[in-house]
Write a protein that holds these residues in place. Sequence first.
Motif: not given
Length: 688
Positions: A319-326, A519-523, A538-546
């Motif tokens: 979900e966290i990666l799907a949300e990042q893509h979205y 999670k979305d709020g923290i990111m 490791t939930v930030i392993e893929v997708g999160v881009d800061v």
Amino acid sequence: MKLLDLHNLSQKRLAALQSAGIHHPEDLLMFFPRRYIDKSNFKPIGFLSETGEPVSVAGKVQSVNVTGYKNKRRLDVIIRDESGSMKAVYFKGWKYFINRFKKGSWVALYGTVKQYGRYMSMAHPEVDEISGPDDVEKFQSLIPIYPSNKHFSKAYITNQLVTDWVQQILSSTTVPEFLPNQILERHKFPIRDKALHYIHQPENINQSDRALERFKYEEFFLFELSMAKIKNIRISRAEGKILKPGELTKNFFNNQLPFKLTEGQKNSLKDIRVDLQSGKQMNRLIQGDVGAGKTVVAIGSMLMAVDNGMQAALMAPTEILAEQHYHTIKEYLEPLGINHRLITGSQSAPLRRDILSDIAGGTCQIAVGTHAIFQDKVEFNRLGLVVIDEQHRFGVKQRNELLLKGNNPHLLVMSATPIPRSLAMTIYSDLDISIIEGLPGGRKPIKTAVRTDKERPGVYNFLEESIKKGDQAYIVYPLIEESEAMDLKDATMGFEKLKRRFPDFRIGLLHGRLKPEEKDGIMKRFSEGEIDILVSTTVIEVGVDVPNASIMIIEHAERFGLSQLHQLRGRIGRGRKQSYCILMPGQKLSKDGRYRLKMMIDTTDGFKIAEADLKLRGPGDFLGTKQSGLPEFKYGDILEDRITLEQAKNDAWQIVRTDNELSKPEHKSLKKVFEPYFKTKAEFFGIG
């Protein structure tokens, strides 16, 4: 011949054989020895020495004695030849072995020699009865040692019994050949029947090695032949909608994109454009290292679908990666007026109904989601392109289920986990592959260092100075909460300690047990600079881009896999600042742990790291899932036998190019064996 025709085969033994997958005599012939004992190293007793290497000896039994008392009894046997005497000693099973020795008879022993007192001795040697000193030739041979299990032991299936059964089958059966003559001649392989004799009754180790090479090739060949045929079927059957770049695509790349494409991105988009305009269904893998810019390539591909009145779907593993893509798609495409929706499993029922209605009605042009996107209730109006991110985390069946949502939609799969060529040749044989080489301009290589717990004060001082300059940092832990079973620093405890150490900094905690909106709020707060240090699992392993995050500290770094460490490190270095990855291992470092940390310091090349990780863990663990589509080869190893694999692939694909239906006379036997094999593979890959 039937399995029940084997001598001394009781129902209990039959059940034990079936537990090992042996249901027919042919199965027993393909039950290969796990090793061989080479008894050819024959020496006179008087010339024995402690070399640590097993040797063979022969002699006349001089004495047979049981010594000791109660449970500490042992069997001592003295044998003698013309050069001297030695002792064989049995501590366990001596009641059985005492019957193998008769005073005055000749025996041959095989084992490792040690000096005990005045005798050279062998503990628990193998024993064979021989007629005399001239009868040692039959003892000087390779002895096959077969795999065993608890069922074999309970049914008293010994190695000798398996050997006898195999020889019984070999003596009454001729195994037909199915590999074409030109392949046998090209690679100088023995025919199948002879190869089985070489496996089970080798005269020397070269025979067994050459025969095994043939069977490794055989299973690689059948697999690659099926992959070539599947690809041919897809090309011939699946007409794809012709999708050409239109105004939206041109506007995005010419006006909306805030940076220039790399050559790797341009080349991948060119491959995709050719596929989409070919009139055939695209089946393409985009491979690139972390940060190579695959998402932009995916957006460009989806815009081509939208330009032609079609819908596109992007599926991510979490979900966290799907949300990042979205959110990335929203940032880029909202100015273009693209209607895009996010669908995940945790959404409320009213919101979900609204999204499903939007997708089914066709007003949703791009759908982004997790595996929830291919569930039965999700119906697309005119799905033209499917993009699957982190392909190796999904099964082949899941990929096929999503393809069934439309009428032969084009398929683009992406992987940010670099996969070595030998592995890609197997799991992605049915796909065309494009590789995005290089990183976007302006990025500096990440500096990586290992620091011990004693050096933690210095690490924290560096962290403090960097954050005061405006940088942000990740601190990654392997667990969420303390585990008694594993002495690891956990994220929640680390979070509390860091708040005490850095009272003036804003610190956040992110882990998989939080609700999606949390999670979305923290990111969001981290990406907007409202959090200085993000403590995370490791939930930030893929997708999160800061882009502003330039420091990563990984606690107990030796407990992570190489590819996972590389993925984590890829979360920093996204901006123009110099970035630093600090690996902090525990006190006890294994050999593999040291190797992983050294690899991380030595290179930032994801493909080199993946190759090293694959060697350490093996293909199954590397991919992390049985559903990945990776075939389980019985004899071959796709790393150790990559040359054989490549030969098999080249031969298989050449045959499909020249005789796709295997209708030529020289392929008659091959077709008979291949058809039932191919049926299972075709079903797995969704080819009817």
